[in-house]
Design a protein around this motif. Structure first.
Motif, PDB file in Angstrom:
ATOM      1  N   THR A 556       0.962  -1.268   0.133  1.00 48.38           N
ATOM      2  CA  THR A 556      -0.082   0.126   0.069  1.00 48.38           C
ATOM      3  C   THR A 556       0.763   1.309   0.037  1.00 48.38           C
ATOM      4  O   THR A 556       0.662   2.321  -0.605  1.00 48.38           O
ATOM      5  CB  THR A 556      -0.980   0.056   1.360  1.00 48.38           C
ATOM      6  N   ARG A 557       2.115   1.158   0.776  1.00 45.94           N
ATOM      7  CA  ARG A 557       2.952   2.344   0.668  1.00 45.94           C
ATOM      8  C   ARG A 557       3.306   2.404  -0.758  1.00 45.94           C
ATOM      9  O   ARG A 557       3.583   3.668  -0.973  1.00 45.94           O
ATOM     10  CB  ARG A 557       4.060   2.160   1.618  1.00 45.94           C
ATOM     11  N   ASP A 558       3.845   1.493  -1.289  1.00 42.92           N
ATOM     12  CA  ASP A 558       4.378   1.331  -2.789  1.00 42.92           C
ATOM     13  C   ASP A 558       3.135   2.117  -3.700  1.00 42.92           C
ATOM     14  O   ASP A 558       3.544   3.011  -4.768  1.00 42.92           O
ATOM     15  CB  ASP A 558       4.681   0.282  -3.265  1.00 42.92           C
ATOM     16  N   LEU A 559       1.940   1.500  -3.664  1.00 47.63           N
ATOM     17  CA  LEU A 559       0.870   2.102  -4.429  1.00 47.63           C
ATOM     18  C   LEU A 559       0.868   3.383  -4.002  1.00 47.63           C
ATOM     19  O   LEU A 559       0.451   4.453  -4.959  1.00 47.63           O
ATOM     20  CB  LEU A 559      -0.289   1.369  -4.106  1.00 47.63           C
ATOM     21  N   GLU A 560       0.686   3.952  -2.830  1.00 49.92           N
ATOM     22  CA  GLU A 560       0.372   5.287  -2.677  1.00 49.92           C
ATOM     23  C   GLU A 560       1.566   6.238  -3.331  1.00 49.92           C
ATOM     24  O   GLU A 560       1.347   7.424  -3.720  1.00 49.92           O
ATOM     25  CB  GLU A 560       0.410   5.455  -0.874  1.00 49.92           C
ATOM     26  N   ALA A 561       2.729   5.586  -3.234  1.00 53.37           N
ATOM     27  CA  ALA A 561       3.638   6.717  -3.864  1.00 53.37           C
ATOM     28  C   ALA A 561       3.520   6.709  -5.348  1.00 53.37           C
ATOM     29  O   ALA A 561       3.818   7.796  -5.801  1.00 53.37           O
ATOM     30  CB  ALA A 561       5.327   5.780  -3.498  1.00 53.37           C
ATOM     31  N   ALA A 562       2.949   5.361  -5.786  1.00 50.99           N
ATOM     32  CA  ALA A 562       2.711   5.889  -7.192  1.00 50.99           C
ATOM     33  C   ALA A 562       1.637   6.781  -7.625  1.00 50.99           C
ATOM     34  O   ALA A 562       1.640   7.515  -8.526  1.00 50.99           O
ATOM     35  CB  ALA A 562       2.310   4.147  -7.895  1.00 50.99           C
ATOM     36  N   TYR A 563       0.494   6.533  -6.954  1.00 49.50           N
ATOM     37  CA  TYR A 563      -0.390   7.672  -6.704  1.00 49.50           C
ATOM     38  C   TYR A 563      -0.021   8.949  -6.799  1.00 49.50           C
ATOM     39  O   TYR A 563      -0.166  10.126  -7.537  1.00 49.50           O
ATOM     40  CB  TYR A 563      -1.728   7.289  -5.566  1.00 49.50           C
ATOM     41  N   GLU A 564       0.679   9.189  -5.718  1.00 46.59           N
ATOM     42  CA  GLU A 564       1.466  10.718  -5.433  1.00 46.59           C
ATOM     43  C   GLU A 564       2.138  11.176  -6.615  1.00 46.59           C
ATOM     44  O   GLU A 564       2.131  12.250  -7.024  1.00 46.59           O
ATOM     45  CB  GLU A 564       2.238  10.563  -4.342  1.00 46.59           C
ATOM     46  N   ARG A 565       2.798  10.245  -7.304  1.00 45.83           N
ATOM     47  CA  ARG A 565       3.683  10.602  -8.709  1.00 45.83           C
ATOM     48  C   ARG A 565       2.871  11.161  -9.778  1.00 45.83           C
ATOM     49  O   ARG A 565       3.017  12.162 -10.309  1.00 45.83           O
ATOM     50  CB  ARG A 565       4.567   9.460  -9.088  1.00 45.83           C
ATOM     51  N   ALA A 566       1.804  10.193  -9.783  1.00 43.49           N
ATOM     52  CA  ALA A 566       0.609  10.627 -10.869  1.00 43.49           C
ATOM     53  C   ALA A 566       0.110  11.941 -10.638  1.00 43.49           C
ATOM     54  O   ALA A 566       0.113  12.917 -11.563  1.00 43.49           O
ATOM     55  CB  ALA A 566      -0.406   9.492 -10.754  1.00 43.49           C
ATOM     56  N   TRP A 567      -0.217  12.177  -9.259  1.00 43.71           N
ATOM     57  CA  TRP A 567      -0.888  13.568  -8.996  1.00 43.71           C
ATOM     58  C   TRP A 567      -0.028  14.761  -9.066  1.00 43.71           C
ATOM     59  O   TRP A 567      -0.290  15.583  -9.500  1.00 43.71           O
ATOM     60  CB  TRP A 567      -1.402  13.334  -7.336  1.00 43.71           C
ATOM     61  N   GLN A 568       1.399  14.492  -8.737  1.00 40.70           N
ATOM     62  CA  GLN A 568       2.312  15.411  -8.990  1.00 40.70           C
ATOM     63  C   GLN A 568       2.577  15.937 -10.303  1.00 40.70           C
ATOM     64  O   GLN A 568       2.578  16.804 -10.957  1.00 40.70           O
ATOM     65  CB  GLN A 568       3.687  15.011  -8.406  1.00 40.70           C
TER      66      GLN A 568
END
Length: 576
Positions: A556-568
């Motif tokens: 979940t931490r890795d998935l959230e980091a991916a979401y964060e990259r997409a949002w940025q």
């Protein structure tokens, strides 16, 4: 009264009304059809089946009756009979696209994906704006390597005398010739554009509480289903200080897993599937930053809404092993094995690669112990596959028959909902018989609740993965039950290689093979070393539990980091 009680009351009133009309107009096909439909909607399945049957027998050219009758037969696990009803109707009724689409559905459930693809093609030729048929067609292309001459001839023979339909079948077969990965990806992108899946100027605001980003998971499969399993560990582990989590689904209470998911999120939003514009507005009102599709072109999907853009960032994850074809789908969650860089050009979406597997697995609490290797007590090796019948392509039957011939005393256990129909079992027996395999070596089991399905692995020594559509949760459940899976490496670009990803995550990369010869050789070698296989079985659950795929928190931490990259990226910020 609750909303559900009001709906039931209204349905009962309508049923009473049609009952009265039936007394006044006993010969009206429309009234009789509506009466059967209301019986179906009020849960009176046996009575509905009888009414549809009587109506179809009286008017086999009345398309609605045939479709309703077939639908009820499917619910009673009579898939082959449903096919026969629709085959009769398709030559008589003027409602060709609708009946062709229904016939495609029944053929899929009967394990005839090649034939289904032909009929979906005919349905599309009559109406390319039917989003359900488009998705069913595209999803079925993933299961088929070719339209074999035998399949085409069999369908044509059954339509003898209807020259127009036979010509249409041959036209579809020509259109679907050489179902390479590139051809299937092209079909996805072409049909998506044809349906008006195009970028538009709408962007949800994505405004959130300070420090929190709103994300929404959208799916009709949030119950005891692979998508529900994938989401289970994630929603429990999301960082609520950073993410505000929404789930959008067409029901509020379906089973225990639905309830577990519902209690794990802040917002569970009920969607009315029959009101697409209302569903679009309802999701947009939530002002999401990121909308996550967990269906792709599988049943009950919301791609028509994603096509109109639900959020500034739209991501496909976990529900479909290929591109959606939508250019409004910005990203797809992947990993280096499931979606290698060489395949990126085949996707409409930009890959968001995670360091390990692109999904995680929450070990089922109800799972029994794996038990000892069955071959040690039976005296023979039992191969198994619990994949759906539509994945068991002609190429799969031929490959597995080679294994059964190479390991003469072995058996094969096939378990899936489709095998609840004895006639489907007969058909598969005949397919194996054509490859020289005695029917006594093949056994079938139908649907079981998950705990019983897991128990069935206690009868299996080695699982076999189908081609070309690899198993997903099926592979994970097999591994958890101590049963390794033989996997043939995917050779069609543009498809998520999830079985390969799962095996690599658990440390079983030596069970992935680049050729049929290697695949076959491994089966033979393992059959000659049961002690080694028994040792693997004994330690496989512990090995899997210690792997990254069962680390739902870390995932979940890795998935959230991916979401964060997409949002940025969407916000135009620099990505570290």
């Amino acid at each position: 009264m609750t909303a559900v009680e009001v709906a039931r009351h209204d349905q009962q009133q309508a049923l009473d009304l049609f009952n009265e009309l039936l007394q006044l107009l006993p010969d009206s096909l429309q009234v009789r059809y509506n009466y059967a439909l209301m019986l179906e909607k009020t849960g009176q399945q046996t009575e509905a089946l009888q009414q549809y049957r009587l109506l179809f027998e009286q008017a086999p050219d009345y398309g609605k009756a045939a479709i309703g009758y077939a639908r009820m037969l499917e619910r009673h696990s009579c898939y082959v009979q449903a096919v026969e009803v629709l085959r009769q109707a398709v030559t008589l009724s003027a409602d060709l696209p609708e009946i062709a689409a229904a016939l495609g559905n029944s053929l899929v459930m009967a394990g005839k994906a090649e034939a289904a693809l032909l009929w979906y093609g005919i349905a599309l030729s009559g109406n390319r704006y039917d989003r359900t048929v488009v998705s069913n067609f595209l999803y079925t292309t993933l299961m088929v390597t070719e339209i074999s001459p035998v399949t085409l001839m069999s369908e044509a023979v059954l339509l003898a005398g209807n020259i127009g339909l036979v010509e249409n079948l041959y036209k579809q077969a020509a259109w679907l010739e050489e179902l390479t990965g590139q051809k299937i990806v092209s079909l996805h992108k072409q049909l998506a554009r044809h349906l008006g899946y195009a970028e538009n100027s709408f962007h949800a605001g994505g405004t959130v509480e300070p420090g929190r980003i709103r994300i929404g998971y959208i799916s009709a499969d949030l119950y005891t289903h692979p998508v529900g399993f994938f989401l289970e560990g994630v929603v429990q582990n999301h960082d609520r200080n950073h993410w505000e989590v929404f789930i959008f689904a067409p029901y509020a209470d379906r089973d225990r897993l639905t309830q577990k998911l519902k209690t794990s999120v802040e917002h569970w939003i009920l969607l009315d599937d029959s009101d697409r514009q209302g569903a679009l507005i309802r999701i947009r009102e939530c002002n999401l930053a990121i909308a996550i599709d967990m269906a792709g072109h599988t049943g009950g999907n919301y791609l028509d809404l994603f096509a109109q853009r639900l959020a500034p960032v739209q991501i496909a994850w976990g529900g479909y092993p290929a591109t959606t074809g939508l250019f409004t789908m910005d990203y797809i969650v992947a990993d280096p094995i499931a979606l290698p860089r060489s395949d990126e050009i085949q996707y409409s979406e930009k890959p968001l690669r995670l360091p390990y597997d692109y999904v995680s697995f929450s070990p089922p609490e109800e799972a029994p112990l794996p038990g000892p290797l069955p071959a040690l007590s039976t005296g023979y090796l039992t191969f198994g596959s619990f994949n759906t019948v539509q994945k068991l392509s002609g190429a799969t039957i031929r490959l597995w028959s080679k294994i059964l011939r190479a390991v003469p005393d072995s058996r094969l256990l096939l378990k899936a909902r489709g095998f609840d129909d004895p006639l489907v079992c007969v058909d598969f027996w005949e397919q194996f018989a054509a490859e020289g395999i005695d029917k006594n070596r093949i056994s079938f089991e139908g649907y079981s609740p998950r705990v019983c399905l897991l128990e069935a692995y206690q009868k299996v020594d080695i699982s076999l993965d189908p081609v070309p559509y690899q198993g997903g949760v099926t592979v994970l459940e097999s591994l958890w039950m101590g049963v390794p899976t033989l996997v043939l490496q995917g050779n069609r670009s543009g498809f998520v290689r999830h079985a390969e990803s799962h095996l690599m995550s658990v440390g079983l990369g030596d069970w992935i093979f680049t050729s049929q010869e290697e695949y076959l050789a491994k089966a033979v070698a393992v059959s000659r070393n049961l002690r080694q296989l028994a040792e693997l079985r004994a330690g496989l659950r512990q090995q899997m539990a210690a792997s990254a795929i069962c680390d739902t928190f870390g995932f979940t931490r890795d998935l959230e980091a991916a979401y964060e990259r997409a949002w940025q990226e969407c916000c135009g910020e620099n990505i570290p």
